[in-house]
Design a protein around this motif. Structure first.
Motif, PDB file in Angstrom:
ATOM      1  N   LEU A 274       0.803  -1.225   0.000  1.00  0.00           N
ATOM      2  CA  LEU A 274       0.000   0.000   0.000  1.00  0.00           C
ATOM      3  C   LEU A 274       0.838   1.279   0.000  1.00  0.00           C
ATOM      4  N   PHE A 275       2.002   1.234   0.698  1.00  0.00           N
ATOM      5  CA  PHE A 275       2.757   2.479   0.891  1.00  0.00           C
ATOM      6  C   PHE A 275       4.231   2.381   0.499  1.00  0.00           C
ATOM      7  N   ASN A 276       4.644   1.206   0.033  1.00  0.00           N
ATOM      8  CA  ASN A 276       6.053   0.974  -0.290  1.00  0.00           C
ATOM      9  C   ASN A 276       6.963   1.206   0.915  1.00  0.00           C
ATOM     10  N   GLU A 277       6.431   0.902   2.097  1.00  0.00           N
ATOM     11  CA  GLU A 277       7.198   0.996   3.346  1.00  0.00           C
ATOM     12  C   GLU A 277       6.935  -0.283   4.157  1.00  0.00           C
ATOM     13  N   SER A 279       7.298  -0.569   7.417  1.00  0.00           N
ATOM     14  CA  SER A 279       6.665  -0.204   8.692  1.00  0.00           C
ATOM     15  C   SER A 279       6.280   1.270   8.670  1.00  0.00           C
ATOM     16  N   LEU A 280       4.994   1.551   8.825  1.00  0.00           N
ATOM     17  CA  LEU A 280       4.548   2.940   8.887  1.00  0.00           C
ATOM     18  C   LEU A 280       4.940   3.591  10.204  1.00  0.00           C
ATOM     19  N   ILE A 281       4.996   2.793  11.262  1.00  0.00           N
ATOM     20  CA  ILE A 281       5.385   3.325  12.568  1.00  0.00           C
ATOM     21  C   ILE A 281       6.806   3.876  12.516  1.00  0.00           C
ATOM     22  N   THR A 282       7.685   3.142  11.853  1.00  0.00           N
ATOM     23  CA  THR A 282       9.069   3.604  11.685  1.00  0.00           C
ATOM     24  C   THR A 282       9.123   4.778  10.709  1.00  0.00           C
ATOM     25  N   PHE A 283       8.363   4.685   9.630  1.00  0.00           N
ATOM     26  CA  PHE A 283       8.356   5.741   8.615  1.00  0.00           C
ATOM     27  C   PHE A 283       7.922   7.076   9.209  1.00  0.00           C
ATOM     28  N   PHE A 284       6.917   7.035  10.103  1.00  0.00           N
ATOM     29  CA  PHE A 284       6.427   8.266  10.717  1.00  0.00           C
ATOM     30  C   PHE A 284       7.249   8.672  11.943  1.00  0.00           C
ATOM     31  N   LYS A 285       8.373   7.975  12.150  1.00  0.00           N
ATOM     32  CA  LYS A 285       9.349   8.320  13.187  1.00  0.00           C
ATOM     33  C   LYS A 285       8.763   8.272  14.609  1.00  0.00           C
ATOM     34  N   TYR A 286       7.928   7.252  14.855  1.00  0.00           N
ATOM     35  CA  TYR A 286       7.436   7.037  16.215  1.00  0.00           C
ATOM     36  C   TYR A 286       8.444   6.251  17.052  1.00  0.00           C
ATOM     37  N   THR A 287       9.480   5.774  16.382  1.00  0.00           N
ATOM     38  CA  THR A 287      10.553   5.062  17.076  1.00  0.00           C
ATOM     39  C   THR A 287      11.879   5.762  16.808  1.00  0.00           C
ATOM     40  N   ASP A 288      12.792   5.589  17.742  1.00  0.00           N
ATOM     41  CA  ASP A 288      14.127   6.173  17.607  1.00  0.00           C
ATOM     42  C   ASP A 288      15.084   5.281  18.388  1.00  0.00           C
ATOM     43  N   SER A 289      16.077   4.747  17.708  1.00  0.00           N
ATOM     44  CA  SER A 289      17.023   3.846  18.366  1.00  0.00           C
ATOM     45  C   SER A 289      17.772   4.529  19.504  1.00  0.00           C
ATOM     46  N   ALA A 290      17.829   5.871  19.465  1.00  0.00           N
ATOM     47  CA  ALA A 290      18.505   6.610  20.542  1.00  0.00           C
ATOM     48  C   ALA A 290      17.786   6.451  21.876  1.00  0.00           C
ATOM     49  N   ASN A 291      16.505   6.057  21.830  1.00  0.00           N
ATOM     50  CA  ASN A 291      15.750   5.867  23.078  1.00  0.00           C
ATOM     51  C   ASN A 291      16.160   4.602  23.818  1.00  0.00           C
ATOM     52  N   ILE A 292      16.748   3.647  23.092  1.00  0.00           N
ATOM     53  CA  ILE A 292      17.101   2.364  23.705  1.00  0.00           C
ATOM     54  C   ILE A 292      18.299   2.539  24.629  1.00  0.00           C
ATOM     55  N   SER A 293      18.114   2.160  25.868  1.00  0.00           N
ATOM     56  CA  SER A 293      19.197   2.279  26.854  1.00  0.00           C
ATOM     57  C   SER A 293      18.942   1.309  27.999  1.00  0.00           C
ATOM     58  N   ILE A 294      19.974   1.070  28.774  1.00  0.00           N
ATOM     59  CA  ILE A 294      19.836   0.196  29.948  1.00  0.00           C
ATOM     60  C   ILE A 294      18.850   0.817  30.929  1.00  0.00           C
ATOM     61  N   LYS A 295      18.880   2.141  31.034  1.00  0.00           N
ATOM     62  CA  LYS A 295      17.965   2.827  31.957  1.00  0.00           C
ATOM     63  C   LYS A 295      16.514   2.606  31.556  1.00  0.00           C
ATOM     64  N   ARG A 296      16.232   2.672  30.252  1.00  0.00           N
ATOM     65  CA  ARG A 296      14.853   2.473  29.805  1.00  0.00           C
ATOM     66  C   ARG A 296      14.459   1.000  29.955  1.00  0.00           C
ATOM     67  N   PHE A 297      15.385   0.090  29.740  1.00  0.00           N
ATOM     68  CA  PHE A 297      15.111  -1.332  29.950  1.00  0.00           C
ATOM     69  C   PHE A 297      14.735  -1.570  31.408  1.00  0.00           C
ATOM     70  N   SER A 298      15.483  -0.949  32.307  1.00  0.00           N
ATOM     71  CA  SER A 298      15.160  -1.041  33.732  1.00  0.00           C
ATOM     72  C   SER A 298      13.818  -0.401  34.027  1.00  0.00           C
ATOM     73  N   SER A 299      13.535   0.727  33.352  1.00  0.00           N
ATOM     74  CA  SER A 299      12.266   1.423  33.533  1.00  0.00           C
ATOM     75  C   SER A 299      11.097   0.531  33.148  1.00  0.00           C
ATOM     76  N   PHE A 300      11.274  -0.278  32.096  1.00  0.00           N
ATOM     77  CA  PHE A 300      10.225  -1.185  31.638  1.00  0.00           C
ATOM     78  C   PHE A 300       9.735  -2.069  32.786  1.00  0.00           C
TER      79      PHE A 300
END
Length: 515
Positions: A274-277, A279-300
């Motif tokens: 439909l969109f030649n993508e 993942s639309l979630i990634t395309f619309f930048k709802y994710t960012d690898s910079a968010n991944i961290s040990i602190k956020r893993f612990s936060s989970f």
């Protein structure tokens, strides 16, 4: 106790329990007025499109028929977010007439492609499964949004029925185990017009099936959950590979596994067509690898406002206990569930990349609900190890669900993503430096406003001690010295304080004024 066990073991009592639960849910559904939470706008319109013209392409006319069906049951202005449906109708019509406003642009959950068709940015499986209820409810004159609540109830009853009649557990434990599932944290999401309960319940059922050695069916069910939560694809793949390995790499087994494999890739292929993508979630930048961290893993797991520890402490303790208790697992690590624990932990990592992290809309993070359901399935499957402690466990879980979080019932939404939990306020009043949550959690719960962690603005953000009225905790960003201009601050100390703070990889730090 033996007489009680004998009564609980009776099959007719289990039938009566299931029928009673069904009647209770029908009663609650009848009087409940659903609210279109989260992504409900898009899910409801996709189901309406499928119902009206057997296509996920949303038309302006679909919104009109949705409105007509709703108005047969309650005034349109009583429906939450009703104004957005009108905005959607106008935007879709404008796009179909030649405007590029929706072209590969996320507009509150819908987007248009180059063929002038409008779709949901999320996958359509949840909407498809709700479709039979939408069809039935149109006939018996029930408002469209209730189709999703009915779907959630149906899946809940499916899991409970499996526990009552198919789970390989002692018969006298089946009703108590069913109650444990029913009053679990998953119940907070039954009333949501949202895919979270769909994902979580299927994941829990999959683990129960797997524990009972119904491997293939378990893999198919997990694959269905993965259509709405792509992080479960890795878990599905691991389960499939384990089965294939146990079957001595049989060609027949490999061919059978192609079906769940196809289910898993439906979502990205759908987006690609439909969109030649992928993942639309990634395309619309709802994710960012910079968010991944040990602190956020612990936060989970351990964040005191929304981490798994808030809603699943009993389940987490039991899961760890059962894992350690099995000596066989520790002797042969590569053929046991220990390797699956590692895979599940790895599967959590993509969830850490989401920009939206303050997700305690229903007491606990939606992401925690997804993986907490897997933990619940594992614990419930270990029923042989419960012995007589099941009743105590029931009382503890009931207390946690109903009293700690003031939950009043399955069908009463529990919104608290902008609230500081009482025990957190107690900590910040006395020892503010002991709990330093992810910036989004702190900012949005104290300031009641959205924080863009990539391009932050809107400072200062601070917590005021409720006992003395003084600011005791401040969120600071390295590019925003005005972060330190909180009520009662000394502007002459800003440069000195900024130089002393240790900012994280995204430029955030906490400052604790000495009052």
């Amino acid at each position: 106790m033996e007489k009680l066990y004998l009564v609980l073991s009776h099959k007719n009592l289990r039938y009566a329990f299931l029928i009673g639960l069904l009647l209770l849910c029908i009663y609650q559904l009848k009087k409940y007025k659903p609210y279109p939470t989260g992504d409900a706008l898009e899910y409801s319109l996709v189901t309406e499109a499928l119902f009206q013209h057997q296509s996920p392409d949303i038309l302006a006319s679909d919104i009109l028929t949705f409105k007509e069906s709703t108005e047969k049951n309650r005034p349109w202005n009583e429906l939450g977010k009703n104004e957005w449906y009108s905005v959607f109708k106008d935007s879709i019509q404008t796009f179909k007439n030649g405007s590029n406003t929706l072209l590969k642009t996320d507009f509150h959950g819908i987007t248009g492609n180059e063929n002038r068709k409008v779709y949901s940015i999320h996958f359509i499986s949840y909407s498809i499964f709700a479709l039979p209820f939408r069809i039935i409810f149109e006939i018996i004159n029930v408002e469209p949004l209730k189709a999703f609540i009915a779907l959630n109830i149906f899946i809940m009853l499916l899991v409970v029925a499996y526990i009552l009649f198919f789970l390989k557990a002692k018969n006298h434990l089946k009703i108590p185990l069913s109650l444990l599932y029913i009053i679990s944290p998953l119940s907070w999401y039954i009333s949501w017009v949202h895919a979270d309960y769909f994902i979580a319940a299927l994941a829990c059922l999959s683990i129960l099936l797997y524990a009972d050695k119904r491997y293939y069916l378990s893999i198919v069910v997990m694959a269905l959950a993965a259509t709405q939560n792509q992080t479960f694809v890795l878990i599905t793949a691991a389960m499939g590979f384990k089965l294939w390995m146990d079957e001595k790499y049989s060609i027949k087994t490999f061919l059978r596994l192609l079906f769940p494999a196809i289910i898993c890739v439906l979502h990205p292929i759908y987006n690609k067509i439909l969109f030649n993508e992928w993942s639309l979630i990634t395309f619309f930048k709802y994710t960012d690898s910079a968010n991944i961290s040990i602190k956020r893993f612990s936060s989970f797991f351990f964040d005191l406002n929304q981490g798994m520890i808030i809603a699943f402490p009993i389940w987490m303790l039991l899961g760890t206990y059962f894992l350690i208790k099995s000596k066989k697992q520790l002797k042969d690590i590569f053929s046991t569930e220990l390797i699956f624990v590692l895979i599940i932990l790895i599967s959590i990592i993509p969830s850490l990349s989401f920009n939206a992290w303050n997700l305690g809309q229903a007491v606990v993070s939606r992401y925690a609900i997804w993986f907490g359901a897997i933990l619940m399935g594992y614990v419930l499957s270990k029923s042989a190890l419960f012995k007589n402690g099941i009743m105590i466990l029931l009382i503890l879980q009931l207390s946690l669900s109903l009293f700690v979080f003031k939950k009043k019932g399955f069908f009463i939404p529990e919104w608290d993503n902008e609230e500081i939990k009482p025990h957190v306020a107690m900590i910040w009043n006395k020892f503010p430096n002991l709990y330093n949550p992810e910036p989004k959690i702190f900012y949005e719960r104290t300031q009641k406003k959205w924080l863009d962690v990539v391009n932050p603005s809107g400072f200062p953000a601070y917590y005021t001690n409720s006992s003395n009225g003084l600011v005791s905790k401040v969120l600071v960003h390295k590019n925003h010295p005005e972060s330190l201009l909180y009520p009662g601050s000394d502007s002459s100390n800003v440069e000195t304080i900024m130089a002393e703070l240790n900012f994280d990889h995204r430029g955030f730090a906490y400052y604790h004024p000495k009052n």
